[in-house]
Motif scaffolding. Structure first.
Motif, PDB file in Angstrom:
ATOM      1  N   ALA A  74     -10.811  11.652  10.802  1.00 50.69           N
ATOM      2  CA  ALA A  74     -11.247  11.565   9.254  1.00 50.69           C
ATOM      3  C   ALA A  74     -11.282  10.640   8.420  1.00 50.69           C
ATOM      4  CB  ALA A  74     -10.689  12.809   8.754  1.00 50.69           C
ATOM      5  N   LEU A  75      -9.971   9.821   8.481  1.00 53.56           N
ATOM      6  CA  LEU A  75      -9.952   8.805   7.625  1.00 53.56           C
ATOM      7  C   LEU A  75     -10.493   7.462   7.980  1.00 53.56           C
ATOM      8  CD1 LEU A  75      -5.759   9.022   7.255  1.00 53.56           C
ATOM      9  CD2 LEU A  75      -7.628   9.639   5.617  1.00 53.56           C
ATOM     10  N   ALA A  76     -11.229   7.460   9.123  1.00 51.25           N
ATOM     11  CA  ALA A  76     -11.916   6.546   9.713  1.00 51.25           C
ATOM     12  C   ALA A  76     -13.228   6.442   9.257  1.00 51.25           C
ATOM     13  CB  ALA A  76     -11.820   6.299  11.074  1.00 51.25           C
ATOM     14  N   THR A  77     -13.721   7.539   8.324  1.00 53.66           N
ATOM     15  CA  THR A  77     -15.076   7.931   8.068  1.00 53.66           C
ATOM     16  C   THR A  77     -15.563   6.719   7.263  1.00 53.66           C
ATOM     17  OG1 THR A  77     -14.782  10.156   8.124  1.00 53.66           O
ATOM     18  CG2 THR A  77     -16.710   9.543   6.761  1.00 53.66           C
ATOM     19  N   GLU A  78     -16.701   6.158   7.367  1.00 55.96           N
ATOM     20  CA  GLU A  78     -17.583   5.043   6.564  1.00 55.96           C
ATOM     21  C   GLU A  78     -17.928   5.596   5.578  1.00 55.96           C
ATOM     22  OE1 GLU A  78     -16.549   1.848   6.927  1.00 55.96           O
ATOM     23  OE2 GLU A  78     -15.104   2.142   8.636  1.00 55.96           O
ATOM     24  N   PRO A  79     -18.025   4.644   4.412  1.00 55.25           N
ATOM     25  CA  PRO A  79     -18.783   5.390   3.287  1.00 55.25           C
ATOM     26  C   PRO A  79     -20.485   4.880   3.544  1.00 55.25           C
ATOM     27  CG  PRO A  79     -17.020   3.724   2.534  1.00 55.25           C
ATOM     28  CD  PRO A  79     -17.136   3.519   4.175  1.00 55.25           C
ATOM     29  N   PHE A 128      -1.681   9.055   2.495  1.00 54.27           N
ATOM     30  CA  PHE A 128      -1.322   8.634   1.248  1.00 54.27           C
ATOM     31  C   PHE A 128      -1.641   6.918   1.195  1.00 54.27           C
ATOM     32  CE2 PHE A 128       1.430  11.904   0.424  1.00 54.27           C
ATOM     33  CZ  PHE A 128       1.549  12.006  -1.095  1.00 54.27           C
ATOM     34  N   GLU A 129      -1.439   6.269   2.339  1.00 51.17           N
ATOM     35  CA  GLU A 129      -1.938   4.950   2.316  1.00 51.17           C
ATOM     36  C   GLU A 129      -3.479   4.708   2.066  1.00 51.17           C
ATOM     37  OE1 GLU A 129      -1.499   0.813   2.428  1.00 51.17           O
ATOM     38  OE2 GLU A 129       0.205   2.169   2.636  1.00 51.17           O
ATOM     39  N   LYS A 130      -4.294   5.568   2.519  1.00 50.26           N
ATOM     40  CA  LYS A 130      -5.657   5.306   2.508  1.00 50.26           C
ATOM     41  C   LYS A 130      -5.971   5.575   0.855  1.00 50.26           C
ATOM     42  CE  LYS A 130      -9.632   4.973   4.785  1.00 50.26           C
ATOM     43  NZ  LYS A 130     -10.086   3.838   5.672  1.00 50.26           N
ATOM     44  N   ILE A 131      -5.396   6.678   0.093  1.00 48.80           N
ATOM     45  CA  ILE A 131      -5.697   7.037  -1.026  1.00 48.80           C
ATOM     46  C   ILE A 131      -5.023   6.018  -1.986  1.00 48.80           C
ATOM     47  CG2 ILE A 131      -5.134   8.699  -2.724  1.00 48.80           C
ATOM     48  CD1 ILE A 131      -7.490   9.728  -1.023  1.00 48.80           C
ATOM     49  N   GLY A 132      -3.891   5.590  -1.715  1.00 44.90           N
ATOM     50  CA  GLY A 132      -2.957   4.807  -2.669  1.00 44.90           C
ATOM     51  C   GLY A 132      -3.727   3.365  -2.707  1.00 44.90           C
ATOM     52  N   ARG A 133      -4.247   2.978  -1.961  1.00 47.30           N
ATOM     53  CA  ARG A 133      -4.837   1.693  -1.940  1.00 47.30           C
ATOM     54  C   ARG A 133      -5.920   1.791  -2.796  1.00 47.30           C
ATOM     55  NH1 ARG A 133      -5.322  -1.185   4.387  1.00 47.30           N
ATOM     56  NH2 ARG A 133      -3.205  -0.993   4.716  1.00 47.30           N
ATOM     57  N   GLN A 134      -6.853   2.879  -2.942  1.00 53.29           N
ATOM     58  CA  GLN A 134      -7.758   2.834  -3.835  1.00 53.29           C
ATOM     59  C   GLN A 134      -7.108   2.933  -5.107  1.00 53.29           C
ATOM     60  OE1 GLN A 134     -10.480   1.882  -2.854  1.00 53.29           O
ATOM     61  NE2 GLN A 134      -9.660   1.803  -0.495  1.00 53.29           N
ATOM     62  N   VAL A 135      -6.361   3.808  -5.252  1.00 49.28           N
ATOM     63  CA  VAL A 135      -5.634   3.820  -6.590  1.00 49.28           C
ATOM     64  C   VAL A 135      -4.957   2.617  -7.261  1.00 49.28           C
ATOM     65  CG1 VAL A 135      -3.457   4.890  -7.825  1.00 49.28           C
ATOM     66  CG2 VAL A 135      -4.828   6.480  -6.051  1.00 49.28           C
ATOM     67  N   ARG A 136      -4.493   1.848  -6.329  1.00 48.18           N
ATOM     68  CA  ARG A 136      -4.174   0.472  -6.632  1.00 48.18           C
ATOM     69  C   ARG A 136      -5.297  -0.355  -7.211  1.00 48.18           C
ATOM     70  NH1 ARG A 136      -1.370  -3.243  -2.196  1.00 48.18           N
ATOM     71  NH2 ARG A 136      -3.343  -2.973  -1.323  1.00 48.18           N
TER      72      ARG A 136
END
Length: 231
Positions: A74-79, A128-136
């Motif tokens: 799921a986290l590997a889904t590409e835009p 958290f890492e996947k979301i957190g990178r975008q928050v940053r």
């Protein structure tokens, strides 16, 4: 000798770690957590329990591994074609998790277990890492990174989990069942005394007509608006 070699090769393929995990996910999809037993798995794979323990471990470890496998995909889904902005990346991750939980009804419960009992595990850390990178990438001050990321993660997992397990669509298996359920709930809300329940009475029609996916994305948008104000 050649025949024996072919049999050995086929057996190794059946007993591969990937095949065991894939079969475990199939059993979970069909019968939930209760449908995944070592006996059911060995019968499906035509092998012994020792092979399962050797490749994956105990049943609990197999559940964790199945969860990790589905979440990693799921986290590997590409835009899609949308611009690769932090906001769009967050939406992609959110919808990837939304779709994964919608497809695998057992997943919401397993995610709750991972988040509460194993916050240092690969599932929690990966999300958290996947979301957190975008928050940053949004330019949010580092002092509130945890708050911003936690708010998004808790909303994403909480909203989908509630919808799929504990919320209004619990036990609703088809679109037709869902429409009937929402219609009944909407009518019940409309029958409330508007003097005592003015808000519930007013939104009864919206509840009946809403789309889960659109509502989910609307919630993401509201949170992102709040996060951007932190800059």
């Amino acid at each position: 000798m050649a025949t024996r070699a072919r049999r050995t090769q086929r057996r190794r393929q059946v007993l591969s770690r990937e095949q065991i995990i894939d079969t475990a996910i199939e059993l979970l999809d069909a019968g939930g957590a209760g449908g995944l037993t070592v006996r059911a798995l060995t019968e499906r794979l035509a092998t012994g329990s020792g092979a399962i323990y050797y490749h994956v471990g105990t049943r609990d470890e197999l559940l964790d591994t199945a969860t990790e496998t589905v979440i990693a995909a799921a986290l590997a889904t590409e835009p899609a074609r949308a611009p690769a902005t932090p906001e769009n990346e967050i939406r992609v991750v959110a919808l990837g998790l939304f779709d994964a939980i919608a497809e695998h009804q057992w997943l919401a419960t397993r995610l709750a277990v991972q988040l509460t009992r194993n916050p240092w595990g690969p599932v929690t850390v990966g999300i958290f890492e996947k979301i957190g990178r975008q928050v940053r990438a949004l330019g949010v001050p580092q002092a509130v990174w945890f708050v911003a990321a936690s708010t998004l993660v808790h909303y994403i997992l909480g909203a989908v989990s509630q919808t799929r397990i504990d919320g209004y669509t619990s036990g609703v298996e088809t679109d037709e069942d869902r429409e009937k359920f929402l219609e009944a709930a909407s009518m019940a809300w409309q029958e409330l005394d508007p003097a005592d329940y003015p808000f519930m009475h007013a939104i009864s029609g919206q509840m009946r007509e809403h789309d889960d996916r659109e509502q989910f994305l609307a919630g993401i948008a509201l949170i992102l608006d709040g996060i951007t104000n932190l800059r």
